[in-house]
Design a protein around this motif. Structure first.
Motif, PDB file in Angstrom:
ATOM      1  N   CYS A   1       0.813  -1.222   0.000  1.00 23.20           N
ATOM      2  CA  CYS A   1       0.000   0.000   0.000  1.00 23.20           C
ATOM      3  C   CYS A   1       0.844   1.268   0.000  1.00 23.20           C
ATOM      4  O   CYS A   1       0.534   2.249   0.678  1.00 23.20           O
ATOM      5  CB  CYS A   1      -0.944   0.007   1.199  1.00 23.20           C
ATOM      6  SG  CYS A   1      -2.219  -1.261   1.120  1.00 23.20           S
ATOM      7  N   GLN A   2       1.938   1.272  -0.764  1.00 22.82           N
ATOM      8  CA  GLN A   2       2.788   2.455  -0.835  1.00 22.82           C
ATOM      9  C   GLN A   2       2.760   3.132  -2.206  1.00 22.82           C
ATOM     10  O   GLN A   2       3.440   4.137  -2.408  1.00 22.82           O
ATOM     11  CB  GLN A   2       4.227   2.079  -0.500  1.00 22.82           C
ATOM     12  CG  GLN A   2       4.447   1.744   0.971  1.00 22.82           C
ATOM     13  CD  GLN A   2       4.214   2.940   1.877  1.00 22.82           C
ATOM     14  OE1 GLN A   2       4.749   4.024   1.662  1.00 22.82           O
ATOM     15  NE2 GLN A   2       3.362   2.777   2.883  1.00 22.82           N
ATOM     16  N   SER A   3       1.974   2.616  -3.139  1.00 22.50           N
ATOM     17  CA  SER A   3       1.913   3.208  -4.474  1.00 22.50           C
ATOM     18  C   SER A   3       0.607   3.967  -4.659  1.00 22.50           C
ATOM     19  O   SER A   3      -0.354   3.804  -3.892  1.00 22.50           O
ATOM     20  CB  SER A   3       2.025   2.113  -5.547  1.00 22.50           C
ATOM     21  OG  SER A   3       0.872   1.295  -5.537  1.00 22.50           O
ATOM     22  N   SER A   4       0.572   4.799  -5.686  1.00 23.51           N
ATOM     23  CA  SER A   4      -0.625   5.595  -5.971  1.00 23.51           C
ATOM     24  C   SER A   4      -1.789   4.737  -6.445  1.00 23.51           C
ATOM     25  O   SER A   4      -2.944   5.181  -6.436  1.00 23.51           O
ATOM     26  CB  SER A   4      -0.304   6.649  -7.038  1.00 23.51           C
ATOM     27  OG  SER A   4       0.175   6.034  -8.226  1.00 23.51           O
TER      28      SER A   4
ATOM     29  N   ASN B   1      -7.691   1.625  -3.864  1.00 29.44           N
ATOM     30  CA  ASN B   1      -8.808   0.685  -3.769  1.00 29.44           C
ATOM     31  C   ASN B   1      -8.512  -0.436  -2.781  1.00 29.44           C
ATOM     32  O   ASN B   1      -9.398  -0.845  -2.005  1.00 29.44           O
ATOM     33  CB  ASN B   1      -9.120   0.092  -5.149  1.00 29.44           C
ATOM     34  CG  ASN B   1      -9.717   1.115  -6.095  1.00 29.44           C
ATOM     35  OD1 ASN B   1     -10.299   2.116  -5.658  1.00 29.44           O
ATOM     36  ND2 ASN B   1      -9.582   0.882  -7.391  1.00 29.44           N
ATOM     37  N   LEU B   2      -7.283  -0.932  -2.783  1.00 25.78           N
ATOM     38  CA  LEU B   2      -6.934  -2.012  -1.865  1.00 25.78           C
ATOM     39  C   LEU B   2      -6.980  -1.517  -0.423  1.00 25.78           C
ATOM     40  O   LEU B   2      -7.434  -2.228   0.471  1.00 25.78           O
ATOM     41  CB  LEU B   2      -5.547  -2.567  -2.204  1.00 25.78           C
ATOM     42  CG  LEU B   2      -5.189  -3.896  -1.519  1.00 25.78           C
ATOM     43  CD1 LEU B   2      -4.365  -4.771  -2.454  1.00 25.78           C
ATOM     44  CD2 LEU B   2      -4.413  -3.665  -0.227  1.00 25.78           C
ATOM     45  N   LYS B   3      -6.529  -0.294  -0.193  1.00 22.52           N
ATOM     46  CA  LYS B   3      -6.601   0.283   1.158  1.00 22.52           C
ATOM     47  C   LYS B   3      -8.048   0.351   1.631  1.00 22.52           C
ATOM     48  O   LYS B   3      -8.364   0.029   2.782  1.00 22.52           O
ATOM     49  CB  LYS B   3      -5.978   1.680   1.169  1.00 22.52           C
ATOM     50  CG  LYS B   3      -4.471   1.710   1.090  1.00 22.52           C
ATOM     51  CD  LYS B   3      -3.977   3.159   1.172  1.00 22.52           C
ATOM     52  CE  LYS B   3      -2.471   3.236   1.146  1.00 22.52           C
ATOM     53  NZ  LYS B   3      -1.987   4.642   1.247  1.00 22.52           N
ATOM     54  N   GLN B   4      -8.931   0.789   0.729  1.00 23.19           N
ATOM     55  CA  GLN B   4     -10.342   0.892   1.082  1.00 23.19           C
ATOM     56  C   GLN B   4     -10.934  -0.470   1.394  1.00 23.19           C
ATOM     57  O   GLN B   4     -11.720  -0.613   2.355  1.00 23.19           O
ATOM     58  CB  GLN B   4     -11.112   1.562  -0.060  1.00 23.19           C
ATOM     59  CG  GLN B   4     -10.755   3.037  -0.263  1.00 23.19           C
ATOM     60  CD  GLN B   4     -11.432   3.634  -1.470  1.00 23.19           C
ATOM     61  OE1 GLN B   4     -11.954   2.921  -2.341  1.00 23.19           O
ATOM     62  NE2 GLN B   4     -11.428   4.968  -1.557  1.00 23.19           N
ATOM     63  N   LYS B   5     -10.561  -1.481   0.617  1.00 21.32           N
ATOM     64  CA  LYS B   5     -11.081  -2.828   0.858  1.00 21.32           C
ATOM     65  C   LYS B   5     -10.561  -3.379   2.193  1.00 21.32           C
ATOM     66  O   LYS B   5     -11.292  -4.055   2.916  1.00 21.32           O
ATOM     67  CB  LYS B   5     -10.679  -3.759  -0.290  1.00 21.32           C
ATOM     68  CG  LYS B   5     -11.308  -3.404  -1.625  1.00 21.32           C
ATOM     69  CD  LYS B   5     -12.818  -3.595  -1.599  1.00 21.32           C
ATOM     70  CE  LYS B   5     -13.204  -5.049  -1.554  1.00 21.32           C
ATOM     71  NZ  LYS B   5     -14.662  -5.250  -1.633  1.00 21.32           N
ATOM     72  N   TYR B   6      -9.309  -3.079   2.518  1.00 15.82           N
ATOM     73  CA  TYR B   6      -8.760  -3.548   3.788  1.00 15.82           C
ATOM     74  C   TYR B   6      -9.478  -2.890   4.965  1.00 15.82           C
ATOM     75  O   TYR B   6      -9.823  -3.552   5.947  1.00 15.82           O
ATOM     76  CB  TYR B   6      -7.264  -3.261   3.864  1.00 15.82           C
ATOM     77  CG  TYR B   6      -6.658  -3.605   5.209  1.00 15.82           C
ATOM     78  CD1 TYR B   6      -6.488  -4.927   5.602  1.00 15.82           C
ATOM     79  CD2 TYR B   6      -6.273  -2.603   6.099  1.00 15.82           C
ATOM     80  CE1 TYR B   6      -5.946  -5.250   6.836  1.00 15.82           C
ATOM     81  CE2 TYR B   6      -5.730  -2.914   7.340  1.00 15.82           C
ATOM     82  CZ  TYR B   6      -5.568  -4.228   7.705  1.00 15.82           C
ATOM     83  OH  TYR B   6      -5.048  -4.548   8.926  1.00 15.82           O
TER      84      TYR B   6
ATOM     85  N   ASN C   1      -0.707   1.062   6.008  1.00 15.11           N
ATOM     86  CA  ASN C   1       0.490   1.478   5.266  1.00 15.11           C
ATOM     87  C   ASN C   1       1.644   0.498   5.418  1.00 15.11           C
ATOM     88  O   ASN C   1       2.655   0.627   4.721  1.00 15.11           O
ATOM     89  CB  ASN C   1       0.939   2.871   5.721  1.00 15.11           C
ATOM     90  CG  ASN C   1       0.031   3.971   5.209  1.00 15.11           C
ATOM     91  OD1 ASN C   1      -0.560   3.846   4.138  1.00 15.11           O
ATOM     92  ND2 ASN C   1      -0.102   5.036   5.974  1.00 15.11           N
ATOM     93  N   LYS C   2       1.512  -0.465   6.331  1.00 17.94           N
ATOM     94  CA  LYS C   2       2.579  -1.442   6.542  1.00 17.94           C
ATOM     95  C   LYS C   2       2.263  -2.812   5.946  1.00 17.94           C
ATOM     96  O   LYS C   2       3.051  -3.754   6.122  1.00 17.94           O
ATOM     97  CB  LYS C   2       2.867  -1.592   8.040  1.00 17.94           C
ATOM     98  CG  LYS C   2       3.560  -0.378   8.629  1.00 17.94           C
ATOM     99  CD  LYS C   2       3.969  -0.633  10.064  1.00 17.94           C
ATOM    100  CE  LYS C   2       4.786   0.542  10.589  1.00 17.94           C
ATOM    101  NZ  LYS C   2       5.210   0.348  11.987  1.00 17.94           N
ATOM    102  N   LEU C   3       1.174  -2.945   5.238  1.00 15.82           N
ATOM    103  CA  LEU C   3       0.862  -4.218   4.594  1.00 15.82           C
ATOM    104  C   LEU C   3       1.945  -4.552   3.579  1.00 15.82           C
ATOM    105  O   LEU C   3       2.362  -3.696   2.791  1.00 15.82           O
ATOM    106  CB  LEU C   3      -0.502  -4.153   3.914  1.00 15.82           C
ATOM    107  CG  LEU C   3      -1.709  -4.004   4.844  1.00 15.82           C
ATOM    108  CD1 LEU C   3      -2.982  -3.802   4.024  1.00 15.82           C
ATOM    109  CD2 LEU C   3      -1.847  -5.218   5.771  1.00 15.82           C
TER     110      LEU C   3
ATOM    111  N   ASN D   1       5.516  -3.211  -7.367  1.00 12.79           N
ATOM    112  CA  ASN D   1       6.486  -2.466  -8.172  1.00 12.79           C
ATOM    113  C   ASN D   1       7.786  -2.114  -7.477  1.00 12.79           C
ATOM    114  O   ASN D   1       8.668  -1.511  -8.083  1.00 12.79           O
ATOM    115  CB  ASN D   1       5.845  -1.175  -8.704  1.00 12.79           C
ATOM    116  CG  ASN D   1       5.142  -0.391  -7.615  1.00 12.79           C
ATOM    117  OD1 ASN D   1       5.524  -0.468  -6.459  1.00 12.79           O
ATOM    118  ND2 ASN D   1       4.113   0.357  -8.003  1.00 12.79           N
ATOM    119  N   GLU D   2       7.933  -2.490  -6.190  1.00 12.08           N
ATOM    120  CA  GLU D   2       9.177  -2.194  -5.485  1.00 12.08           C
ATOM    121  C   GLU D   2       9.552  -3.329  -4.541  1.00 12.08           C
ATOM    122  O   GLU D   2       8.680  -3.956  -3.927  1.00 12.08           O
ATOM    123  CB  GLU D   2       9.069  -0.902  -4.676  1.00 12.08           C
ATOM    124  CG  GLU D   2       9.127   0.363  -5.500  1.00 12.08           C
ATOM    125  CD  GLU D   2       9.157   1.611  -4.633  1.00 12.08           C
ATOM    126  OE1 GLU D   2       9.463   2.693  -5.158  1.00 12.08           O
ATOM    127  OE2 GLU D   2       8.869   1.506  -3.422  1.00 12.08           O
TER     128      GLU D   2
END
Length: 416
Positions: free
Chosen positions: A190-193, A197-202, A228-230, A387-388
């Motif tokens: 959860c560190q990319s732009s 959507n994934l943050k909202q689902k979590y 933010n630490k997922l 991506n990282e």
């Protein structure tokens, strides 16, 4: 030593070399520093790997791309042949890491050793050092307290230098295994732009669990990982000096570059994953410590690309001697709930070492996940592109991003 231990001695692996250990020939490790350490205890070490996959065929290993950087001699990997650690001298081999000083008629080898290991190598009143020197017929010179430098091994014969060096490497490897982890290899979720959507689902998942399952034993808000630490955890490391950190950074750069050229040959390839479904680490859903989301690469043609990339990368890092491999394959998962987070909402928990240097397991209160699994066992968190790749620092959170501190980042993109 009992007859059983003679017939079945302990084996110690350093890099790709294995040694049979004679305990009486090695200095004790009880003197390892017993001070407190900050240690990342978000998951047990064994949680990062799985040994449930084994096709019994290793014939393709020679076809894998090699991605080892040119390695300078240090404590990272033994170049000696597999041997029993006794007083017998190893066979003399061509070794360009050992120099011959003609004027002194002396062979010399320098080892880049983290100062954290000086204590166990020297011992009380230098007892361990004197024992090593006596049994290998070599002189071992450590930097002074106010100096930064290498450890030097000197002897009249190359075989003696090799023997002393191997003994030192084994002692360091055993001592390293008793140290708390300092770094871990991770892939942020959860560190990319694109992770909105994934943050909202979590957050939706967390809200629903707390509303519908709060009456179950142990279900509280503190169990949930901060959004933010997922992340995916690839492995854990003990890096105790700047040179060890730099070596791992160099290895990561070389390996990922080589592997990505093979696994991502064109711009069309990406590591896009689906997070869907829940699993837990133990075999009783009524007593769970870690609940995680399953991860699957979205790729109809080759769904194993991500698994193969991470397994191959893990193998190369294990060969450095700075990361230990417990099982055959990495288990792809993202931890959502963890009983250790009750103690510290940063996910970075303090641990004390026992008198023998081993890290005590944190006391943890399990939770009953039966209802969570029944109601949300197939919860779909959506898709995200990985991506990282981070070499993360366990005890230094990044206050700006909310993630863990980072030594280096590597883009998971096709290499042109």
């Amino acid at each position: 030593m009992s007859s059983l231990s003679i017939l079945r001695p302990d084996l110690l692996t350093i890099g790709n070399r294995s040694y049979r250990i004679n305990p009486s020939s090695l200095p004790g490790l009880e003197s390892t520093n017993t001070q407190q350490h900050q240690v990342y205890r978000e998951e047990e070490e064994a949680d990062y790997y799985t040994n449930n996959f084994d096709d019994g065929n290793n014939d393709d290993d020679d076809d894998e791309p090699s991605c080892k950087p040119q390695q300078q001699r240090s404590t990272k990997e033994s170049e000696a042949k597999t041997q029993t650690v006794h007083k017998e001298q190893p066979p003399v081999e061509d070794d360009d890491t050992i120099d011959f000083l003609a004027k002194e008629n002396m062979y010399v080898c320098e080892m880049d050793i983290a100062s954290a290991f000086y204590g166990v190598l020297i011992g009380k009143n230098a007892e361990n050092k004197h024992k090593l020197e006596s049994e290998t017929n070599a002189q071992i010179v450590f930097p002074r307290r106010d100096e930064i430098g290498t450890v030097k091994i000197r002897s009249r014969t190359k075989a003696n230098v090799q023997s002393a060096r191997t003994r030192i490497e084994i002692i360091i490897d055993r001592s390293r295994q008793m140290q708390p982890f300092t770094h871990f290899l991770s892939i942020p979720i959860c560190q990319s732009s694109t992770s909105i959507n994934l943050k909202q689902k979590y957050e939706e998942f967390k809200k629903n669990v707390l509303e519908q399952c709060s009456d179950e034993r142990g279900i509280t808000n503190e169990l949930f990982q901060q959004v933010n630490k997922l992340h995916l955890t690839i492995g854990t490391l003990v890096l105790l000096s700047k040179s060890e950190i730099n070596y791992i950074k160099e290895t990561l750069q070389e390996c990922t570059k080589t592997l990505l050229k093979t696994i991502m040959p064109t711009d069309k390839e990406r590591f896009i994953v689906q997070l869907k479904g829940l699993e837990f680490m133990n075999d009783d859903p009524g007593f769970v410590d870690v609940l995680y989301a399953k991860v699957q690469l979205v790729d109809q043609t080759n769904s194993n690309r991500l698994q193969n990339f991470l397994d191959r990368l893990n193998e190369e890092l294990v060969n450095t001697g700075l990361m230990k491999q417990k099982f055959d394959r990495i288990k792809l998962h993202v931890t959502l709930m963890n009983s250790l987070l009750r103690k510290d909402d940063t996910g970075i928990l303090e641990a004390q070492k026992t008198t023998r240097g081993r890290v005590k397991n944190q006391e943890r209160e399990s939770f009953d996940a039966k209802k969570v699994l029944r109601l949300f066992g197939q919860f779909d968190f959506g898709q995200i592109e990985l991506n990282e790749l981070h070499l993360s620092i366990m005890h230094e959170p990044d206050r700006q991003t909310g993630y863990y501190g980072c030594e280096t980042k590597i883009l998971l993109k096709p290499i042109n």
